[in-house]
Design a protein around this motif. Structure first.
Motif, mmCIF file in Angstrom:
data_model
loop_
_atom_site.group_PDB
_atom_site.id
_atom_site.type_symbol
_atom_site.label_atom_id
_atom_site.label_comp_id
_atom_site.label_asym_id
_atom_site.label_seq_id
_atom_site.Cartn_x
_atom_site.Cartn_y
_atom_site.Cartn_z
ATOM 1 N N PHE A 83 42.717 87.325 25.341
ATOM 2 C CA PHE A 83 41.470 87.116 24.309
ATOM 3 C C PHE A 83 40.595 88.195 25.078
ATOM 4 N N PRO A 84 39.841 89.007 24.178
ATOM 5 C CA PRO A 84 38.910 89.684 24.850
ATOM 6 C C PRO A 84 37.719 88.760 24.850
ATOM 7 N N LYS A 85 36.647 89.055 25.831
ATOM 8 C CA LYS A 85 35.844 88.119 26.292
ATOM 9 C C LYS A 85 34.582 88.015 25.027
ATOM 10 N N HIS A 86 34.345 89.263 24.337
ATOM 11 C CA HIS A 86 33.710 89.005 23.218
ATOM 12 C C HIS A 86 33.952 87.790 22.080
ATOM 13 N N LEU A 87 35.237 87.922 22.116
ATOM 14 C CA LEU A 87 35.881 86.897 20.864
ATOM 15 C C LEU A 87 35.444 85.350 21.565
ATOM 16 N N ILE A 88 35.555 85.318 22.746
ATOM 17 C CA ILE A 88 35.316 83.884 23.300
ATOM 18 C C ILE A 88 33.700 83.720 23.176
ATOM 19 N N PHE A 198 43.325 92.863 10.249
ATOM 20 C CA PHE A 198 42.776 94.291 10.896
ATOM 21 C C PHE A 198 43.973 95.046 11.332
ATOM 22 N N ASN A 199 45.308 94.493 11.163
ATOM 23 C CA ASN A 199 46.484 95.321 11.622
ATOM 24 C C ASN A 199 46.331 95.802 12.968
ATOM 25 N N LYS A 200 46.113 94.726 13.791
ATOM 26 C CA LYS A 200 45.884 94.989 15.326
ATOM 27 C C LYS A 200 46.341 93.907 15.940
ATOM 28 N N PRO A 201 46.725 93.863 17.108
ATOM 29 C CA PRO A 201 46.606 92.802 18.363
ATOM 30 C C PRO A 201 45.273 92.049 18.466
ATOM 31 N N ALA A 202 45.171 90.954 18.706
ATOM 32 C CA ALA A 202 43.894 90.254 19.014
ATOM 33 C C ALA A 202 43.056 90.904 20.195
ATOM 34 N N PHE A 203 43.712 91.492 21.286
ATOM 35 C CA PHE A 203 43.130 92.100 22.171
ATOM 36 C C PHE A 203 42.423 93.257 21.991
ATOM 37 N N GLU A 204 42.689 94.068 20.892
ATOM 38 C CA GLU A 204 41.966 95.197 20.279
ATOM 39 C C GLU A 204 41.090 94.941 19.546
#
Length: 752
Positions: A83-88, A198-204
């Motif tokens: 998970f990207p930090k900005h998502l958290i 968004f047709n991309k994995p969550a980390f992107e």
């Protein structure tokens, strides 16, 4: 004390305190009864320690790219590190700002809700729910009770939440939450949502994209970014403001992101749409058989829809996209020409017997027939008009039409099948089973068997050369009537313009797909030897023991045809096209793996080289020469066109060193054919799909290993044996004493 006694003498205060105490006791008792399981079992700490969520089975292409899923709930779990930090930050700032401080129940928020919502009637106060409470709801759902349903569910969730907080760390809780929380469009978990919207994995995910998805959690239908983009954008900006408020983002950054559009790149994993739907359906069918014989560690069969399996396939998603584009470009134009060729006399409009026959095969007709309705009554019922979603090449439309109208609409469409395989292994790289899976479920790659027309001729010539016939053997173009087969007289498309005294060698005859010579070659080698040859090529079905087999009257599956043609660039060995390489469980353990079974050569290498050289001539100067002249392809290509005599089916086989492709075009209803041979011949109906496909491959450097590959040089013996005049002409005296049209018996139906 005196004051208290005095207050208790007040009747209203006394009964108020009694009422309050009674309510308090009631709720305490209710809480205890819920805790003890009176209203249904509450998961224990042991059960919570081994939470296992249903996961979608993922289907990957040969490079590991996600191309589809099989699921009841669309969910793909991740680890916290993914998970990207900005998502958290966005999640905590919006859903539960004191998440890292409370123990599952945020008493500060509850007090705020009590004062603002209940006492001050402020509807914007929020619900007081924490991420942990939401997780409890996501994991175990809610039950409907006759009374106090909301209270009981809330108490139950609070008990579960407190137990979760004891067992799991805050990171683990966030991980479980983001893997289970429902997003819009029946999507569960952040990974599935990121890939879908968004047709991309969550980390992107970028900060604004993460804010969009987090914002939809408040009401995932109301804030659905696909259905309600304006609401979703406004909600996204609220999330960005929350991140500023709690120090996760500076104001200028938030202002920058708030100016951006939503930027959706929606990719549905609905089985009826998306990339390669026919392929994914075939994979599912094969998985059902495979998984039926494999047990999980508990001794139970794996569940395709719940166990989070990873299915690795042979498909090349980039190549598939190019193939689908090529197919759509060509069929859009061909369909228009096809309809124009019939004009107002189109059989799907005027042929009552055809329409009636097709109608009787529909499920709606059969249902009414079983109910005892007459044909007239059924016809009346199926003539009622209603809004119907219709397929059109220029774009789907909704029209008010009847079932009968819809039937006639779909009767007119040409359909297609296309398969590309790696000839050395049989690995399927592209797979198109029809023009649109939503409206045409029948798979023309794996299910269909159609007459293969002239694409069968190379098998006749292969058998002939394998049995000693030299490439420079000459046969006359002249028509022959075979009296022992109902005076059957095969003819060529050139008809009366051909010189019956001209003789072609095998290369000239096959590269120009001469019917009369194909039958004569069959007559020389014998039907049994040709049938034996096709079996060695992997075509196992019983084929007709008739001389017309030389012209492709046999109905053969496209997949088997492709596997047979692969032999010409695979040392004479046919292959069985396959689509699954391995299956792993959710932890990456391989539970099944597959590879091509080694087959024996169907003929010797001399035969292979001769046949390949002849089919190269088909492309360079024969019936497939428009690949060079019209489409400008300079690749090393061998091939064969195919057209059935009644113009029902058009075929093309394209052979390159590292890819073999077969395309078919025709109408699903065998009574509807191409109006003319010029339109229906394989060079016009099927070849352009291959041509457009290869033109697109040539522009993509990722496929240089295919497009820039070269055939091996033929041996000196083969080059010498092919070095002869393409044609000869009978001398004067032979022409003088030879009838133009001969009559003979077909002898090649035995081993004599």
């Amino acid at each position: 004390m005196a004051l208290i006694k005095g207050l208790l003498k007040n009747r209203w205060i006394k009964w108020g305190l009694i009422g309050f105490t009674a309510i308090l006791v009631f709720f305490i008792g209710l809480y205890i009864s819920i805790y003890l399981g009176v209203f249904g079992e509450v998961p224990t700490s042991t059960e919570l320690s081994s939470i296992k969520q249903e996961e979608a089975t993922q289907v990957l292409d040969h490079d590991g790219k996600l191309i589809g899923k099989y699921y009841i709930y669309d969910r793909q779990p991740l680890h916290f590190e993914d998970f990207p930090k900005h998502l958290i930050d966005a999640l905590v700032a919006t859903e539960d700002v004191r998440f890292f401080e409370h123990d599952g129940i945020d008493n500060v928020s509850l007090m705020r809700v009590f004062i603002k919502s209940i006492l001050l009637r402020d509807k914007s106060a929020g619900g007081g729910s924490t991420i942990t409470l939401q997780l409890a709801k996501n994991l175990y759902g809610r039950n409907n009770y006759r009374f106090f349903s909301m209270v009981i569910n809330k108490f139950r969730e609070s008990i579960i939440a407190e137990r979760i907080e004891i067992i799991y760390s805050k990171k683990e809780i966030l991980t479980m939450y983001l893997n289970t929380v429902p997003f819009s469009d029946n999507t569960y978990g952040i990974e599935s949502a990121a890939r879908k919207f968004f047709n991309k994995p969550a980390f992107e995910l970028t900060k604004d994209e993460a804010a969009t998805l987090v914002g939809s959690l408040k009401a995932n239908n109301f804030y659905n970014p696909r259905l309600n983009p304006e609401r979703s954008l406004n909600r996204r900006n609220v999330v960005l403001n929350q991140m500023v408020k709690y120090g996760n983002m500076p104001q200028d950054s938030a202002d920058f992101y708030k100016k951006k559009p939503l930027g959706l790149d929606y990719k549905s994993f609905n089985h009826d749409v998306g990339i390669a739907p026919y392929f994914r359906e075939q994979v599912k069918k094969e998985l059902a058989i495979i998984l039926d014989s494999i047990k999980n560690p508990n001794g139970e069969p794996y569940d395709l829809y719940r166990d989070g399996l990873i299915v690795h396939t042979t498909l090349d998603v980039g190549m598939q996209e190019l193939a689908e584009q090529a197919m759509k470009e060509h069929l859009t134009v061909l369909q228009k020409d096809f309809e124009a060729s019939y004009g107002k006399y189109a059989p799907w409009k005027t042929n009552k017997k055809l329409i009636e026959s097709a109608l009787k095969r529909t499920s709606q007709y059969k249902k009414f027939k079983e109910a005892g309705l007459s044909y007239e009554q059924i016809n009346d019922s199926l003539s009622v008009k209603r809004d119907t979603d219709l397929f059109q090449w220029k774009g789907d439309t909704i029209q008010k039409i009847s079932v009968l109208d819809s039937l006639q609409h779909y009767l007119k469409f040409l359909n297609t099948g296309m398969l590309s395989i790696e000839p050395q292994t049989g690995a399927i790289r592209t797979y198109i089973g029809g023009i649109d899976y939503r409206f045409f479920k029948y798979d023309h790659v794996s299910q269909s068997e159609r007459q293969v027309g002239s694409t069968f001729k190379p098998f006749v010539y292969t058998a002939a050369i394998e049995n000693g016939m030299k490439p420079c053997t000459y046969f006359s173009l002249a028509e022959v009537t075979y009296s022992n087969y109902d005076d059957w007289t095969p003819s060529n498309s050139g008809g009366e313009t051909e010189d019956p005294y001209t003789n072609y060698n095998l290369e000239m005859a096959l590269s120009n797909s001469v019917n009369t010579i194909a039958v004569k070659v069959l007559n020389e080698v014998g039907i049994p030897k040709v049938l034996e040859q096709t079996k060695k090529l992997g075509i196992k079905k019983e084929l007709p023991n008739l001389p017309s087999i030389a012209l492709g009257v046999a109905e053969i599956n496209l997949k088997q045809l492709t596997g047979a043609y692969a032999s010409y660039v695979n040392d004479g060995k046919p292959v069985k096209p396959f689509c699954i390489t391995k299956i792993t469980d959710r932890n990456g353990k391989v539970i099944a793996s597959f590879k091509q079974e080694e087959s024996e050569p169907a003929y010797n290498d001399y035969t292979r080289q001769v046949m390949l050289e002849i089919m190269k001539s088909t492309v360079n100067s024969g019936t497939a020469s428009r690949l060079r002249t019209s489409y400008g392809l300079t690749n090393d290509i061998a091939g064969k066109t195919g057209t059935t005599q009644d113009n029902k089916d058009g075929w093309f086989v394209g052979i390159t060193p590292n890819l073999v492709t077969v395309t078919w075009v025709g109408n699903d209803n065998s009574s509807i054919r191409f109006k003319t041979t010029g339109m229906g011949q394989g060079a016009n109906s099927a070849l352009p799909i291959f041509a457009k496909f290869y033109s697109k491959l040539n522009k993509d450097s990722n496929y240089n290993n295919i497009t820039k590959s070269h055939f091996k040089q033929a041996s000196d013996e083969v080059i010498t044996d092919l070095d002869c005049n393409e044609e000869t002409r009978d001398g004067f005296f032979k022409r003088l004493f030879t009838s133009k049209k001969k009559e003979r018996k077909f002898k090649g139906n035995s081993d004599d």
